[in-house]
Design a protein around this motif. Structure first.
Motif, mmCIF file in Angstrom:
data_model
loop_
_atom_site.group_PDB
_atom_site.id
_atom_site.type_symbol
_atom_site.label_atom_id
_atom_site.label_comp_id
_atom_site.label_asym_id
_atom_site.label_seq_id
_atom_site.Cartn_x
_atom_site.Cartn_y
_atom_site.Cartn_z
ATOM 1 N N UNK A 133 0.707 -0.834 -0.237
ATOM 2 C CA UNK A 133 0.625 0.282 0.447
ATOM 3 C C UNK A 133 0.383 1.371 0.022
ATOM 4 N N UNK A 134 0.855 2.123 -1.171
ATOM 5 C CA UNK A 134 2.128 3.262 -1.117
ATOM 6 C C UNK A 134 1.740 4.132 -0.972
ATOM 7 N N UNK A 135 2.490 5.373 -0.721
ATOM 8 C CA UNK A 135 1.821 6.694 -0.190
ATOM 9 C C UNK A 135 1.021 7.492 -1.603
ATOM 10 N N UNK A 136 1.098 6.726 -2.661
ATOM 11 C CA UNK A 136 0.077 7.403 -3.913
ATOM 12 C C UNK A 136 -1.249 7.514 -3.334
ATOM 13 N N UNK A 137 -0.797 6.073 -2.811
ATOM 14 C CA UNK A 137 -2.368 5.390 -3.569
ATOM 15 C C UNK A 137 -2.673 5.833 -1.640
ATOM 16 N N UNK A 138 -2.246 5.683 -0.598
ATOM 17 C CA UNK A 138 -3.208 7.051 0.859
ATOM 18 C C UNK A 138 -3.284 8.068 0.412
ATOM 19 N N UNK A 142 -7.605 9.542 1.144
ATOM 20 C CA UNK A 142 -7.451 10.882 1.198
ATOM 21 C C UNK A 142 -7.619 10.931 2.925
ATOM 22 N N UNK A 143 -6.670 9.794 2.724
ATOM 23 C CA UNK A 143 -5.668 9.228 4.468
ATOM 24 C C UNK A 143 -4.967 10.343 4.736
ATOM 25 N N UNK A 170 -4.160 13.567 13.783
ATOM 26 C CA UNK A 170 -4.841 12.491 13.528
ATOM 27 C C UNK A 170 -4.027 10.855 13.368
ATOM 28 N N UNK A 171 -3.560 9.846 13.624
ATOM 29 C CA UNK A 171 -2.644 8.798 13.009
ATOM 30 C C UNK A 171 -2.370 8.608 11.782
ATOM 31 N N UNK A 172 -2.717 9.152 11.065
ATOM 32 C CA UNK A 172 -2.139 9.202 9.595
ATOM 33 C C UNK A 172 -1.423 10.261 9.738
ATOM 34 N N UNK A 173 -1.197 11.750 10.905
ATOM 35 C CA UNK A 173 0.136 11.977 10.830
ATOM 36 C C UNK A 173 0.823 11.797 12.137
ATOM 37 N N UNK A 174 0.847 11.445 12.863
ATOM 38 C CA UNK A 174 1.641 10.772 13.901
ATOM 39 C C UNK A 174 2.357 9.400 13.326
ATOM 40 N N UNK A 175 1.667 8.951 12.823
ATOM 41 C CA UNK A 175 2.063 7.373 12.910
ATOM 42 C C UNK A 175 1.977 6.897 10.931
ATOM 43 N N UNK A 206 -12.492 0.441 9.781
ATOM 44 C CA UNK A 206 -13.698 0.373 10.307
ATOM 45 C C UNK A 206 -13.964 1.983 9.589
ATOM 46 N N UNK A 207 -13.305 2.825 10.793
ATOM 47 C CA UNK A 207 -13.855 4.428 10.834
ATOM 48 C C UNK A 207 -14.239 4.847 9.408
ATOM 49 N N UNK A 208 -12.973 4.263 8.429
ATOM 50 C CA UNK A 208 -12.644 5.351 6.874
ATOM 51 C C UNK A 208 -14.393 4.780 5.803
ATOM 52 N N UNK A 209 -14.863 3.695 6.810
ATOM 53 C CA UNK A 209 -15.779 3.132 5.953
ATOM 54 C C UNK A 209 -17.180 3.766 6.786
ATOM 55 N N UNK A 210 -17.238 4.262 7.995
ATOM 56 C CA UNK A 210 -18.587 5.123 8.459
ATOM 57 C C UNK A 210 -18.802 6.274 7.880
#
Length: 215
Positions: A133-138, A142-143, A170-175, A206-210
Motif C-alpha cells: 500500500x503506497x503513499x500515492x494510494x493513501x 484521502x488518508x 490524527x494517526x496518519x499524521x503522527x504515525x 472501519x472508521x473510514x467506511x463509517x
C-alpha cells in the motif's frame, strides 16, 4: 499460641478465566465495567448494563477468534456498533491461529514514496501473498495527512466549539509508517486468512467506511 499459617507453594500455571455461557460472560463484563478496566474507546459514555453489553460483545467477538477475554478487551473496539480490531490486534489474531508459516509487515522508501507492505504465507495450504500500500494510494484515498495543525472541536466553558490551529493528532499524521504498514496488512491478511478473521476489519478502515457512509 500462633495460628497455623499455610505454606506458600511456588510454581503452578496461571490460567485465564474464560466464561463458558452467556450468563458467565455478562457477569465478567459487569465486573470489568465496575473495576474501571473497560476501555473508554469501547464503552464511550455508556454506563451500567449498557456498558457491560459492549464489553460482553467484545469478549464474545474475541472468543470467536480464539482470544481470551482480557486480550479481547485490549484488541477490540466498536465502530458504529460493529466490533473492529486495532491494527496490531489483527496481526496478533492471525499469528495465534496456528496457520501462519511466516508473516512480516513493514515499510520502505521507494522512489521517494513511502510503501507499506505485508508478506505472509499459510502453513496449512502453502498459499502466499505480498500486498503493498503506497503513499500515492493513501493520498488518493484521502488518508495521507501532513498538516501540523487542523480545525477541530475543543471544550471551552463546558461546551464544544470549533477552533482553528489545533495540533493534529490524527494517526496518519503522527504515525504514517505504522499506518501504511497496517493498511497493507489489513488487505493481505483478510485475503489470505479470511477464515481466521471472519470478516473483522481493523479499527482505522472501519472508521473510514463509517465516515464515507455518513457523507
Amino acid at each position: 499460641m500462633n495460628a497455623h499459617v499455610p505454606a506458600l507453594a511456588g510454581g503452578g500455571q496461571v490460567m485465564a478465566i474464560v466464561p463458558q455461557t452467556f450468563e458467565e460472560t455478562f457477569r465478567m463484563a459487569r465486573t470489568v465495567v465496575a473495576s474501571g478496566l473497560a476501555p473508554a474507546a469501547l464503552i464511550g459514555k455508556k454506563t451500567g448494563d449498557d456498558a457491560a453489553s459492549a464489553v460482553a460483545v467484545c469478549i464474545m467477538s474475541g472468543a470467536e477468534l480464539g482470544l481470551k477475554p482480557m486480550v479481547s478487551l485490549r484488541s477490540f473496539t466498536v465502530i458504529n456498533g460493529k466490533p473492529a480490531l486495532y491494527g496490531d490486534g489483527l496481526i496478533n489474531v492471525v499469528r495465534q491461529s496456528g496457520k501462519v508459516a511466516f508473516l512480516k509487515t513493514g515499510h520502505e522508501m521507494r522512489g521517494g514514496q513511502l510503501i507499506g507492505y505485508c508478506h505472509a504465507k499459510r502453513l496449512d495450504t502453502g498459499e502466499e501473498s505480498r500486498v503493498e500500500f503506497s503513499q500515492a494510494e493513501a493520498v488518493r484515498a484521502g488518508l495521507w495527512d501532513t498538516r501540523a495543525t487542523v480545525r477541530k472541536q475543543v471544550w471551552e466553558n463546558n461546551q464544544k466549539v470549533w477552533k482553528d490551529g489545533q495540533p493534529n493528532d490524527a494517526p496518519w499524521y503522527k504515525f504514517p509508517q505504522r499506518m501504511i504498514a497496517w493498511r497493507a496488512a489489513g488487505y493481505c491478511l483478510r485475503e489470505l486468512f479470511g477464515d481466521v478473521l471472519g470478516g473483522i476489519r481493523d479499527e482505522f478502515e472501519a472508521r473510514e467506511i463509517t465516515d464515507a457512509d455518513e457523507m
